[in-house]
Scaffold this motif. Structure first.
Motif, short mmCIF file in Angstrom:
data_model
loop_
_atom_site.label_atom_id
_atom_site.label_comp_id
_atom_site.label_asym_id
_atom_site.label_seq_id
_atom_site.Cartn_x
_atom_site.Cartn_y
_atom_site.Cartn_z
N GLN D 120 1.06 -1.17 0.06
CA GLN D 120 -0.04 -0.08 0.06
C GLN D 120 0.80 1.20 -0.16
O GLN D 120 1.85 1.25 0.80
CB GLN D 120 -0.87 -0.03 0.96
CG GLN D 120 -1.98 1.03 1.18
CD GLN D 120 -2.90 0.68 2.19
OE1 GLN D 120 -3.95 0.21 2.14
NE2 GLN D 120 -2.74 1.56 3.32
N ALA D 121 0.54 2.19 -0.82
CA ALA D 121 1.50 3.45 -0.93
C ALA D 121 0.70 4.77 -0.64
O ALA D 121 -0.49 4.81 -0.76
CB ALA D 121 1.66 3.63 -2.63
N ASP D 122 1.44 5.54 0.29
CA ASP D 122 0.82 6.68 0.68
C ASP D 122 2.10 7.78 0.72
O ASP D 122 2.15 8.29 1.83
CB ASP D 122 0.02 6.69 2.14
CG ASP D 122 -0.70 7.93 2.29
OD1 ASP D 122 -1.18 8.81 1.19
OD2 ASP D 122 -0.78 8.35 3.37
N GLY D 123 3.08 7.66 -0.24
CA GLY D 123 4.06 8.62 0.01
C GLY D 123 5.24 7.81 0.52
O GLY D 123 5.06 7.11 1.65
N GLY D 124 6.48 8.19 0.07
CA GLY D 124 7.73 7.78 0.96
C GLY D 124 7.99 6.43 0.77
O GLY D 124 8.50 5.47 1.55
N THR D 125 7.62 5.57 -0.65
CA THR D 125 8.02 4.20 -0.58
C THR D 125 9.22 3.75 -0.65
O THR D 125 9.78 2.82 -0.16
CB THR D 125 6.97 3.64 -1.65
OG1 THR D 125 7.53 4.31 -2.99
CG2 THR D 125 5.38 3.84 -1.69
N ARG D 126 10.04 4.77 -1.53
CA ARG D 126 11.64 4.43 -1.58
C ARG D 126 12.19 4.47 -0.19
O ARG D 126 13.25 3.74 -0.16
CB ARG D 126 12.16 5.17 -2.71
CG ARG D 126 12.19 6.66 -2.48
CD ARG D 126 12.66 7.41 -3.78
NE ARG D 126 11.46 7.68 -4.71
CZ ARG D 126 11.63 8.05 -5.71
NH1 ARG D 126 12.71 8.48 -6.41
NH2 ARG D 126 10.59 8.45 -6.45
N THR D 127 11.99 5.62 0.56
CA THR D 127 12.58 5.64 1.91
C THR D 127 12.16 4.41 2.67
O THR D 127 13.10 3.92 3.49
CB THR D 127 12.52 7.04 2.41
OG1 THR D 127 11.05 7.17 2.38
CG2 THR D 127 13.21 8.24 1.68
N ALA D 128 10.89 4.08 2.71
CA ALA D 128 10.52 2.95 3.56
C ALA D 128 11.24 1.72 2.98
O ALA D 128 11.53 1.07 3.85
CB ALA D 128 8.99 2.92 3.61
N SER D 129 11.37 1.55 1.69
CA SER D 129 12.19 0.36 1.31
C SER D 129 13.37 0.22 1.89
O SER D 129 14.11 -0.77 2.05
CB SER D 129 12.03 0.48 -0.28
OG SER D 129 10.80 0.24 -0.65
N ILE D 130 14.19 1.57 1.83
CA ILE D 130 15.49 1.36 2.48
C ILE D 130 15.57 1.16 3.80
O ILE D 130 16.56 0.26 4.40
CB ILE D 130 16.16 2.82 2.13
CG1 ILE D 130 16.44 2.98 0.55
CG2 ILE D 130 17.60 2.90 2.76
CD1 ILE D 130 16.79 4.49 0.34
N THR D 131 14.60 1.69 4.81
CA THR D 131 14.80 1.57 6.00
C THR D 131 14.59 0.12 6.43
O THR D 131 15.01 -0.64 7.13
CB THR D 131 13.74 2.40 6.62
OG1 THR D 131 14.10 3.82 6.58
CG2 THR D 131 14.00 2.57 8.29
N GLY D 132 13.22 -0.65 5.82
CA GLY D 132 12.95 -1.69 6.06
C GLY D 132 13.81 -2.75 5.52
O GLY D 132 14.08 -3.89 5.86
N GLY D 133 14.37 -2.38 4.15
CA GLY D 133 15.20 -3.31 3.30
C GLY D 133 16.48 -3.69 3.99
O GLY D 133 17.01 -4.64 4.15
N PHE D 134 17.22 -2.48 5.14
CA PHE D 134 18.35 -2.84 5.64
C PHE D 134 17.95 -3.78 6.78
O PHE D 134 18.89 -4.51 7.11
CB PHE D 134 18.66 -1.37 6.11
CG PHE D 134 20.12 -1.42 6.59
CD1 PHE D 134 21.28 -1.46 5.72
CD2 PHE D 134 20.59 -1.78 7.90
CE1 PHE D 134 22.55 -1.55 6.10
CE2 PHE D 134 22.02 -1.95 8.21
CZ PHE D 134 22.86 -1.75 7.30
N VAL D 135 16.82 -3.73 7.36
CA VAL D 135 16.65 -4.72 8.37
C VAL D 135 16.47 -6.09 8.00
O VAL D 135 17.06 -6.97 8.49
CB VAL D 135 15.22 -4.33 8.98
CG1 VAL D 135 14.78 -5.56 10.29
CG2 VAL D 135 15.26 -2.99 9.91
N ALA D 136 15.95 -6.33 6.69
CA ALA D 136 16.06 -7.75 6.14
C ALA D 136 17.34 -8.08 5.76
O ALA D 136 17.94 -9.09 5.85
CB ALA D 136 15.24 -7.52 4.78
#
Lengths: 238, 238, 238, 238, 238, 238
Positions: D120-136
Motif C-alpha cells: 500500500q502506498a501513501d508517499g515515501g515508498t522508496r525511503t521506507a524500502s531502504i529503512t525496512g530493506g536494511f533490516v532484512a
C-alpha cells in the motif's frame, strides 16, 4: 554440370498451384516448388494504414512465417523471440513485389494482407511466396469485384518471382536449397507478365559478379517467370 | 532536367570523409554525402559468432541506427519499440557488402563490428554507411596488422556503394531525399574497386523498369563508385 | 593533488557549444566538455501528453541515448535489448532539470522533446546533456515566439548542470571519466542562472560524506554553472 | 501550518517494523510508515554478478515493485508492459543506499538481493524500502554469520532513509502523499547511524531552493533518521 | 496415512479471511490457507473491454502475480522477463471462475478487475485466489449497489475453490505444497454455493486416474467448498 | 436435436490422419477433424531441459501455433505481439497429455518437441493437436529405437483427446466451432487407450453443471477416444 535435381539449367522445379485451400480466407493458394511448400492467404480489410489515408489509394501488404520444422534444423518460434531480421526483409520484399502488379487507386479504402506461411522449405521460399501470394491476391480482388466493392480489377499485370544463380560457374534457374548453399551469386527477380522488372536483388556470396553474368541470369529469369505466370493463370482457370 | 541540387546527372553530392573521429573505437570514419551524415566506428572482438566457429574464418558484421531527429519528422527511438524491419534489412545489407571486400580466412578468430549511426539523413544513408563503414573497417584491419594479431591485410579490394535512380525519366547518380521520393526506379549498387558487383538492389516504385534502364544506372554507379573509392583512399592517405 | 587533465580544482574542462547543427530540428546544440560530446536536438510537438491536458500547461521532456562506441568498451544497442535502468534515470533527470527553468503555462498546448545523444563519452554526459539541451530548448522557444505560436518567452532563467566530487580527499569541479571512477563522493548539481538549486544528487561511492563537504562541492558547482550559463548565452549570441 | 496528518513539522509518521514475516526468505521485514506498507525480503545467493567476480567483494542489490492496487488509481502490472523508468530509478537508489552501510569485502562470494514490494502506498515508498530493506539485509547477514559462511558482520553502520520537503514554505519531515504532491521542494536523504550522508536527492518541483533551505531539511532528516535507526534496532532486539 | 500437517483427509487448512485490507481498492480481502497468503483487491472501471461492448453485459477479469520471495526459491520478477505461461493459465482460470457466480448483465457498462497477489505460497494459490477474490468482488458489487450505479446485486451465488488430490493412494482435501508435489493426481474444483460445478481441472501427474477416484475427489471438494463459502459469508458478516 | 453437422450426438467428425507429411521432421502427422486441420511434427534433441538433468528421465514438450488466417477473423501473428495466454495454456496441456502416455525414463538424455500448427481451425484444435501429436511422437520414438539410441519403446499406452459438451441441454461428442460457441458446458478429455484419465478440463460457460452431466460427457469421451486410438494405430499401420 548435372544439377542435384537432374534438371536442365533453365528448368523450373515441378510447380503445383492449388487455389481455395482455406475456407476462411478471401483468397488462398497453396504453392509447391519442388519440396518447398507455402500456403498463401489473402485477407481483405476495409481500412487502410494511417499513412495511406487520404491518398486516394488502397494498400497491399504481406507477412511471412515459417513453421518451426519447415527446415532441416528446427527453428525457434518467432512468437517466442520476436521476428528476425530475415523475416522483416522478406516480407517487405513480398509486399513491394505484389504491389508492383496493382493499381492501388482502385483499391481505395481497402487493404489486402497476404500471409505466406512456409510449411516446408527447400530453397526459394520468398519467390514462391510472391508467385503464390499473387494468386491469392488476385482471388481477393475478384471477390471485391463480385461484391461490387470496387469498380474494376486492380490487377494491372500478373507478377511472379524466381531465383537464379551461378553454381559451379554455370547460370541456373530456380535454385533448390543445395544449389542455393553453393551458389557463388544468387539473384531474385520479380517481374510482371510483360517482362517488366519490379525488383532485382543480386548478391555475390563469394567473389563478385559482372554485368555479363547478371544478363545471363536475367534471361533465365524471364523464361522462368513467363512459365510461372502461365501456371498462375492455369490454376485460376483464366 | 535540372536536379534539385543543381548537380549534373552523373555527379555525386559533395563527399567528406574524415578518419579517426572517435577516441575509443579501433577504427572510425565520419562520412558526409551532401546533408547526409553518418558516423561509422569499428570494434574488434576476439571472439566470433557461434556458427562461424571452427570454420577457419573470422566475421564482419554491421549495425545501423538513426538518431531520433536525423530525419525531418522525429522518429521514435528504437530502444523504446524495438528495431524496425527497415533497420534489419539495412544492417544485413551493410554487413554483406563489407564482407564482399574481405578475405575472412585471414580474420580467423576475430569479429569486426561496424556501427553506422546516422546523425543527419538526406537520402542514401545505407550506401553512405557502406562507403564510410569500409574505411572504418580498413583502419581496424590496419590496427590488427600493426599489433601482429593477423598475418596480412584481409582487405581484398575496396568496397563502396551508391544509389542511382530514374527521376522524371532520366537516370541520375546519388539521389538525395527529394529525388529519392520522386524516383520511378531506385537502385543501390555495391561494387569493389575493380568494378565487380557485390550487391545490386533495384526496385520500381511506380511502374516497372527494363534491362536497358538497368544498364544505364549501372554505368552511372560504376562512375560514382570509382570516385568514392578514390576518396576513401585519399582520406586514408594511401 | 594534480588532476589527470592538469586542471585546477575549480576549473571546467574546455567547453564548446555550437548551435544549429541539425537541419531538421527546431533547435539544436552540440556540446563538447573535454572529450565528452553530446548532440542535443529539440522537437516541437503541438500536442501534450494525456496527463498534462487541461492543466493549462505545456511540457518539456528529454530522451537520452549513447552510440554503441561512445564508450571505451562497446555497448550493445538499447534497440536490441531495451532501455537500461541508467538510461531511464538519466533522461528523467534531464527532463526535470530543463523544466526547472521554464514557465510551462506559456507553453500551453505544446510539448518540446529534447533528444540528447552521446557521440563520445568521457564522464559528465548527463550534465552536458542538461547544459546543451537547454540551449536547444531555448532555440525551440525562440522559434515558437517568432512564429507567434506563444505570446512570450517561456524561459524563466537559464539552467545548466555540472558534476563535482571529492577525489583523493579534495573537492574538484567537472569530473572526467578517470576522476569519476575514483571519486569517493560524486554529486551532480543543476542550478539556474540566479544560483537557485533545481536538483542536487550526491552519492557516496565509498564511505560517507558530511555537510561540510557538501557545502564545498556546492561552492564549486556555483562557480562552474555561472561559467556555463555565460557560455550558453555566448553561443546564442545574447 | 497544520499538517494534513496533524503531525508536528519534525514528527515522523507512526512507524511499525516487524521482522521474520516470510517463512521462505533468509531475512524479512514488514515496514509501515503511516499508510505506506512495504514488505522487504532478503535472498542470499552464493554467486555474484559477472562484473563483481574476482574483485574480492560481494554484492547487495535491490528490486522494487508495487502491487497494482497499492495506489489510489490502479496501475498496470509491470509484468505486462515492462519496468517503468521510475522503477529502475528507485531500485538503483535502494541498492546504492543499502551498500552504503556494508563492508562488501566480507560478503565476498555472496550476493544478497533485497526485494521491496509495496503493498500500500501513501508517499515515501522508496525511503521506507531502504529503512525496512536494511533490516532484512541485517537478518540475512546474521544468518550467514550463524552458518559460519562469513567471518564477521559485514554491517558497518545502520542505514535508514527519510524524505523531507518544503510545504507551504515550511520545512517538514516524512511527507505523506498529500504533502508530497504539494511540496515545492522534495528531498530524500539516506544516512547511516553516525549521521554520515550516503545519498541526497533534492528536487525543486516548482521554483528553486537555496542552500539555507537545504540545510533546514538536512536538520530534519538527521532527527528522523536517528529515530528510524532506533526503531530498526528495537525491532531486531539489539 | 498421516498428512504432513496432521490434518484429517477431509480437513481444510486453517483459513483466515480478512476484508477491507486496502485503503485504495473498491473491495479487498486477505486470505490465508495455512501458509499460503494471497491479497485480493477489486478495481471497478466504468468501461468494458472492446469485445464486450454492445453485448449488454459487464465483465469480471482477474490478474495474478507472485512476489519474488513468495516461494522457497526466489523467482525472477515477471516485470523483467514477461508473464510466464503458468501465470496466464492461472489468471484465465480465476477470471472464468469468478464470472461463474455473476449475472454479468447487471454489471453492464462496468468491468471489475480482481488482482490476486501471492505474498507467501505453500500450495493452492490459485484456489485461494478464487475464494478470496470472490469476497473482494462481492464487496465491489456492494459498493456499486450503494452508489446506485447498478440496480441489483449481480452475485448469483457465492463461488469458492479448493484442490483435492490422491496422495499415497488416498484422496485428500486441500493440498499443501508438500502434498501437491507428491500427489499422483491433482484436481482443482470451482463450485458455487449450491454445489454446481463451474470448473474442474484434473491431471494425472504420474499414471492415470479413473472415474471412481474422480468421484471421491469431488465428494471431498463439495465438503470443502461448502465450508469455504460459510467462511466467506462470515467474513462479510452476512 | 439436430447437430449443425448432421452428426449423431456420439459421432466424431470425419477424422483423417496422415503420417510422414514433412521431409525434415523425425516424425510427423497431419490430422483433420472435420474442417480443423493441424500439422504435428516431432523434433528429437539429444539434450534435455536444465531442470530435468540428472533425474534419469527424458522429456516431451509441445508448442502450439495458429496460422494467421486459420480462423474466420484473421489473427495477428504472435511473432509480432508475443504469445497469448491461450497459447501458453494450450501448449502446456498438450505437453502434459503427451507425457501421460510415456515412460520418460526410457527417453533419458533426449527431449522430443512436438510442434502443433493449426492450418485451419473449426473447433477442437487442442484435442486434435494431442491426438495427432501423439502419432508424431510415436514415430519419433520408433526412429530412436531403430537407431538403437534407446533400448525399448517408451510409449506405455496410446493417448488421444476429444472435447464433449452440453449443447441445447444435450450431451454431444466432438464439438465443432459452432457447437463450441453455443455449448453451456464444454469439457476436454485426455485418456489413454485403456480408458485411464490423464486430464479432464470442464468449464461451465453459462450456469453450472452437475456430476450427472459430467458422467454423461465422460461416457461420450470414452467412446470417442477409443475410436481415435484405433485411427491412430491404423494410420501407423499397427
Amino acid at each position: 554440370m548435372i544439377r542435384p535435381s537432374d534438371r536442365m539449367p533453365d528448368e523450373l522445379r515441378k510447380i503445383e498451384l492449388e487455389i481455395n485451400v482455406n475456407k476462411h480466407a478471401e483468397g488462398s493458394c497453396s504453392i509447391k516448388c519442388g519440396d518447398t511448400h507455402v500456403i498463401c492467404t489473402a485477407t481483405i480489410e476495409d481500412k487502410v494504414p494511417k499513412w495511406i489515408k487520404d491518398t486516394g489509394e488502397g494498400w497491399v501488404t504481406a507477412e511471412y512465417g515459417m513453421l518451426p520444422r519447415s527446415t532441416d534444423i528446427r527453428m525457434d518460434r518467432e512468437s517466442k523471440k520476436g521476428q528476425a531480421g530475415r523475416t522483416h526483409e522478406i516480407q517487405r520484399l513480398i509486399g513491394r513485389a505484389l504491389r508492383g502488379g496493382m493499381d492501388l487507386r482502385i483499391l481505395d479504402g481497402f487493404q489486402i494482407k497476404i500471409d505466406c506461411d512456409v510449411i516446408q522449405a527447400d530453397g526459394g521460399t520468398r519467390t514462391a511466396s510472391i508467385t503464390g501470394g499473387f494468386v491469392a491476391l488476385y482471388l481477393a480482388c475478384q471477390k471485391l469485384l463480385k461484391e461490387e466493392k470496387i469498380a474494376k480489377n486492380p490487377v494491372k499485370a500478373f507478377v511472379a518471382a524466381v531465383s537464379c544463380g551461378i553454381v559451379q560457374g554455370e547460370p541456373v534457374l530456380d535454385l533448390d536449397y543445395v544449389e542455393d548453399s553453393n551458389a557463388g551469386t544468387d539473384a531474385n527477380f520479380v517481374m510482371d507478365e510483360n517482362g517488366g522488372l519490379i525488383e532485382i536483388q543480386g548478391t555475390a556470396e563469394h567473389g563478385t559478379f559482372d554485368k555479363e553474368q547478371l544478363s545471363q541470369l536475367m534471361v533465365l529469369a524471364e523464361k522462368g517467370i513467363k512459365e510461372l505466370v502461365a501456371l498462375q493463370k492455369k490454376a485460376l482457370g483464366i
